[in-house]
Design an enzyme around this catalytic site. Structure first.
Site, PDB file in Angstrom:
ATOM      1  N   GLU A   1       0.813  -1.219   0.000  1.00  0.00           N
ATOM      2  CA  GLU A   1       0.000   0.000   0.000  1.00  0.00           C
ATOM      3  C   GLU A   1       0.846   1.269   0.000  1.00  0.00           C
ATOM      4  O   GLU A   1       0.564   2.216  -0.747  1.00  0.00           O
ATOM      5  CB  GLU A   1      -0.943   0.010   1.209  1.00  0.00           C
ATOM      6  CG  GLU A   1      -2.030  -1.042   1.177  1.00  0.00           C
ATOM      7  CD  GLU A   1      -1.608  -2.370   1.779  1.00  0.00           C
ATOM      8  OE1 GLU A   1      -2.450  -3.281   1.854  1.00  0.00           O
ATOM      9  OE2 GLU A   1      -0.425  -2.491   2.182  1.00  0.00           O
TER      10      GLU A   1
ATOM     11  N   HIS B   1     -14.749  -0.932   1.107  1.00  0.00           N
ATOM     12  CA  HIS B   1     -15.099  -1.612   2.357  1.00  0.00           C
ATOM     13  C   HIS B   1     -15.008  -0.599   3.502  1.00  0.00           C
ATOM     14  O   HIS B   1     -14.173  -0.691   4.381  1.00  0.00           O
ATOM     15  CB  HIS B   1     -14.192  -2.818   2.593  1.00  0.00           C
ATOM     16  CG  HIS B   1     -14.344  -3.889   1.552  1.00  0.00           C
ATOM     17  ND1 HIS B   1     -14.106  -3.661   0.205  1.00  0.00           N
ATOM     18  CD2 HIS B   1     -14.729  -5.190   1.647  1.00  0.00           C
ATOM     19  CE1 HIS B   1     -14.333  -4.782  -0.482  1.00  0.00           C
ATOM     20  NE2 HIS B   1     -14.724  -5.725   0.374  1.00  0.00           N
TER      21      HIS B   1
END
EC number: 2.2.1.1
Length: 687
Positions: free
Chosen positions: A432, A482
Site C-alpha cells: 500500500e 469496504h
C-alpha cells in the site's frame, strides 16, 4: 637567506593542495562542499554531511551523464533526478545553481528562510529543477520508481521505429535511512520485477545516521538484498574516486533490462578535518572554525558563497542542455510530421489536459447512469464509472494492492504492464505505501493519471504518501473500499471507524463518500477535472439504492453538498449524511414526516468542497436556527465542529469505538444505525 633557513621555511610552508579529480582540492567538488557548508552555517541549521560526502558522485553524474536543460526544467525528455535523502538539500541547490538554473546565489544565502526558494527539504514548485518533494526517507526512491514506470510505459505507447520521443533515465540518490524505511522494500522489489532498466540508484553508504554508526542497527547485506530483487548491483565503488564512479555509471547505462544500484562507500562530511566520518556532521552546522579548516584543506580561499567564474564554467550545463533539447525538438518535429495525431495526443497528455472526447463521454455516462438507477455497492459504481470513462482517458495508469477483484479496479481495456509494456494496469501486490508513493512518481513524471486502490482500513499504510500527494498538488486518485462496519464478519481489524475523518484532516485532499451510482460517477468527474490535488473515494461493499435527482441536484454533487430531498413544508430539522447513511437518513426522514416533523435531507459527498462554498451557499443548505443531525458510520468529532452551518449545534450519530465481528444485519442496530434511532435523535433536537 641561507640554504638552511630556506629549508626551514619550506618545511613550515603549507603543502601544495592537490587539485586533481577526487582530491579535496578538486575545484569542481570544492565548490559543492563550500556552498553546502556556507548555506547550512548561514541558516544555523541543516545537514552538511551528505552533500559533502556525495560531492564526487554528484559531480560525475551531473557534469558527465545527466541530460537536462537548465533553461527549460520542464523539457519532457530530460533525465529525472531525485534526491531521496532530501535532508541533504544543499547538495541539489548547489548543483542547480552551479549548472545554470534560475537559482541565484542570493537564494542559497536564504537557505531555510521564510519564502525563500531553498526550503529545508526540496519542495516541488519552489525551486526550478526539483522534480519531487523529498524528506520523508524512502519516498523519493519510490517516486523515482514511479517516474521510471511512467517513462517505460509512455515510451511503449508513443515511440515509433526510428523516432523515439521518450528516452530518458531516472537517477536517484539515497542513503541508509531510505533503505531502512519499509517503503524502499515495497518499491524496489516491484522495480526489479518490472525490469526498469532506465532507473539508476546511487547508495550513499557512509555508515552513519543521526544516532551514530548504523552497523549497530542496520547490518544488512544491501547488495545481496537488491540482487534478490532482480537489480543489477555494482558493489564496492569508492564514492570519492571519479574514475571508479564513471566506470560504474557507464556500466549502469549499459544495463537495459534491470534497474541498477551503485553502492558507493563514502565518508560523511568529507573534508572537515575533525568532523568527517562522524554523526555530528549529519544534521548541524560545522561551525566557523571547522569551516575555516575545511576551506584550508581544500585550498578554497574564497569568501562564503563566492564561486570564481572559471569554476562556474566547469559546471555550466546551459549550452550542452540546449543542444540536447534542440536535438529532441528536431526529433519531435519529425514525429509530428509522420504521426500528427499521436504527437497531438502526446502533447495533450504531458500538458495534463483531458481529451476533447471526455466531456461528451461523461455526459453520456451520466445520462445512462441516471436512467439505469442501479442498486449496487459504490465500489461497483466506481467500476462502472471507470468502464464508462476509460475510453476517453487513455492516460489512466492504475492498479490495486492485491485487491483488484475486491476494490473492483479492473475494466474493459485494462491491460497489465507486465504483459504489455504499453498497458495501463499495474498489479502492485500487497504494497500500500509503496503503491501510493509510486503513484506520486507516475503523476510527477507526466503523461498519466494514476489511480490506486486498497481497503479503507489499510489507508493508514499509505497515509504519508497520500499526504505527499496533497502537499505536492498531484492528481492521484485513491479508491478505498469496504468503508464501514457494513463489511461485517471480518471484524474490527478490517472495519474502518476513524479513517474517513482522519483523511479529511489532510489539507488539499478531497475525500468523497458517494451515496450511489450518480454521486460516484460525479466524484470521478470531479477528481479527473481537478488538476491541483488528489482525491480519495470512500466506497461501500454493500448495495445502495440510486436516488432520483434533477439537473440542479446533480450539479450540486460536485459542490460537495446539496439538498437531496426537500421536506414537505418548512423544514424543522436537517439530516446530513454521506455514503451508505444517506439511505438511513431517508428512512428516518420518512418516519419524521409522518410524525409531523418535516425534515430536509442533505447529502454531503465531499465535506472539503462544502467548506469551500460561500457563506450564502452554505446557509441555503442549513437554515439558521434549524437543528442539524449528522449521520455517518465513523467517528463523530469532525461533524460536531462542522464549519459553515448556521445551526446552533450539530448532533452527530456515528461510531466512536471499534467495531465487532458479526453479520452486517446485526451490526447496524448494535451501533444505533436504525431509522428509529436516527428519528429519535432528531425529535430530541427539535424539542
Amino acid at each position: 637567506m641561507t640554504a638552511h633557513a630556506a629549508a626551514l621555511a619550506a618545511a613550515d610552508a603549507p603543502a601544495p593542495v592537490d587539485r586533481s579529480p577526487g582530491a579535496l582540492g578538486w575545484p569542481v567538488t570544492a565548490a559543492l562542499r563550500a556552498l553546502a557548508m556556507d548555506g547550512v552555517e548561514q541558516a544555523k541549521s541543516g545537514h552538511p554531511g551528505a552533500p559533502m560526502g556525495m560531492a564526487e558522485i554528484a559531480a560525475v553524474l551531473w557534469r558527465e551523464h545527466l541530460r537536462h536543460n537548465p533553461a527549460d526544467p520542464s523539457w519532457p525528455d530530460r533525465d529525472r533526478f531525485v534526491l531521496s535523502n532530501g535532508h541533504g538539500s544543499m547538495l541539489i541547490y548547489a548543483l542547480l545553481h552551479l549548472t545554470g538554473y534560475d537559482l541565484p546565489i542570493a537564494e542559497l544565502k536564504r537557505f531555510r528562510q521564510l519564502h525563500s526558494r531553498t526550503p529545508g527539504h526540496p519542495e516541488l514548485g519552489m525551486t526550478p529543477g526539483v522534480e519531487t518533494t523529498t524528506g520523508p526517507l524512502g519516498q523519493g526512491l519510490a517516486n523515482a520508481v514511479g517516474m521510471a514506470i511512467a517513462e517505460k510505459t509512455l515510451a511503449a505507447q508513443f515511440n515509433r521505429p526510428g523516432l523515439s520521443i521518450v528516452d530518458h533515465r531516472t537517477f536517484v540518490f539515497l542513503g541508509d535511512g531510505c533503505l531502512m524505511e519499509g517503503v524502499s522494500h515495497e518499491a524496489c522489489s516491484l522495480a526489479g520485477r518490472l525490469g526498469l532498466g532506465k532507473l539508476v540508484a546511487f547508495y550513499d553508504d557512509n555508515g552513519i545516521s543521526i544516532d551514530g554508526k548504523v552497523e549497530e542497527w542496520f547490518p544488512d547485506d544491501t547488495p545481496a538484498r537488491f540482487a534478490a530483487y532482480g537489480w543489477h548491483v555494482i558493489r564496492n565503488v569508492d564514492g570519492h574516486d571519479p574514475a571508479m564512479l564513471r566506470d560504474a555509471v557507464e556500466a549502469a547505462l549499459s544495463e537495459t533490462g534491470k534497474p541498477t544500484l551503485i553502492c558507493c562507500k563514502t565518508t560523511i562530511g568529507r573534508g572537515a578535518p575533525t568532523k568527517e566520518g562522524h554523526q555530528d556532521t549529519h544534521g548541524a552546522p560545522l561551525g566557523a572554525e571547522e569551516i575555516a579548516r575545511t576551506r584550508a584543506a581544500m585550498g578554497w580561499d574564497h569568501a562564503p558563497f563566492e564561486v570564481p567564474e572559471d569554476i562556474y564554467a566547469l559546471w555550466d550545463a546551459r549550452r550542452s542542455g540546449a543542444a540536447r533539447q534542440s536535438a529532441w525538438d528536431a526529433r519531435m518535429e519529425a514525429y509530428e510530421r509522420a504521426y500528427p495525431a499521436e504527437a497531438a495526443e502526446f502533447r495533450r497528455r504531458l500538458k495534463g489536459d483531458l481529451s476533447p472526447a471526455f466531456a461528451a463521454t461523461y455526459a453520456a455516462a451520466l445520462k445512462a447512469t441516471v436512467e439505469k438507477a442501479e442498486t449496487v455497492a459504490t465500489r461497483k459504481a466506481s467500476q462502472l464509472a471507470l468502464a464508462a470513462l476509460a475510453p476517453a482517458v487513455p492516460e489512466f495508469l492504475g492498479g490495486s494492492a492485491d485487491l483488484a477483484h475486491s476494490n473492483l479496479t479492473t475494466f474493459p481495456g485494462a491491460v497489465p504492464i507486465t504483459r504489455d509494456p504499453a498497458g495501463n494496469q499495474i498489479f502492485y501486490g500487497v504494497r500500500e505505501f509503496g503503491m501510493s508513493a509510486i503513484a506520486n512518481g507516475i503523476a510527477l513524471h507526466g503523461g498519466f493519471i494514476p489511480f490506486v486502490a486498497t481497503f479503507l482500513v489499510f489507508s493508514d499504510y499509505a497515509r504519508n504518501a497520500m499526504r505527499m500527494s496533497a502537499l505536492m498538488g498531484q492528481r492521484v486518485i485513491y479508491i478505498l473500499t469496504h468503508d464501514s462496519i457494513g463489511l461485517g464478519e471480518d471484524g474490527p481489524t478490517h472495519q474502518p471507524v476513524e479513517h474517513v475523518e482522519s483523511l479529511r484532516l489532510i489539507p488539499n485532499l478531497d475525500v468523497w463518500r458517494p451515496a450511489d451510482t450518480v454521486e460516484t460517477l460525479a466524484a470521478w468527474h470531479a477528481a479527473l477535472t481537478r488538476t491541483n490535488g488528489p482525491s480519495a473515494f470512500i466506497l461501500s461493499r454493500q448495495n445502495l439504492p440510486c436516488w432520483p435527482r434533477d439537473a440542479a441536484q446533480i450539479e450540486g454533487i460536485e459542490a460537495g453538498a446539496y439538498v437531496l430531498r426537500e421536506s414537505e413544508g418548512l423544514a424543522r430539522a436537517v439530516l446530513v449524511a454521506t455514503g451508505s447513511e444517506v439511505k438511513l437518513a431517508a428512512a428516518a426522514a420518512d418516519l419524521l414526516d409522518t410524525a409531523g416533523i418535516p425534515t430536509r435531507i442533505v447529502s454531503m459527498p465531499c465535506r472539503e468542497r462544502f467548506e469551500a462554498l460561500t457563506e450564502t451557499e452554505r446557509a441555503a443548505l442549513f437554515p439558521k436556527g434549524v437543528p442539524v443531525v449528522a449521520v455517518e458510520a465513523g467517528v463523530t468529532r469532525g461533524w460536531r465542529g462542522l464549519s459553515g452551518t448556521r445551526a446552533d449545534g450539530i448532533i452527530a450519530i456515528g461510531i466512536d469505538r471499534f467495531g465487532e465481528s458479526a453479520p452486517e444485519k446485526d451490526l447496524w442496530p448494535l451501533f444505533g444505525f436504525t431509522p428509529e434511532a436516527v428519528a429519535d435523535a432528531v425529535r430530541r433536537a427539535v424539542g
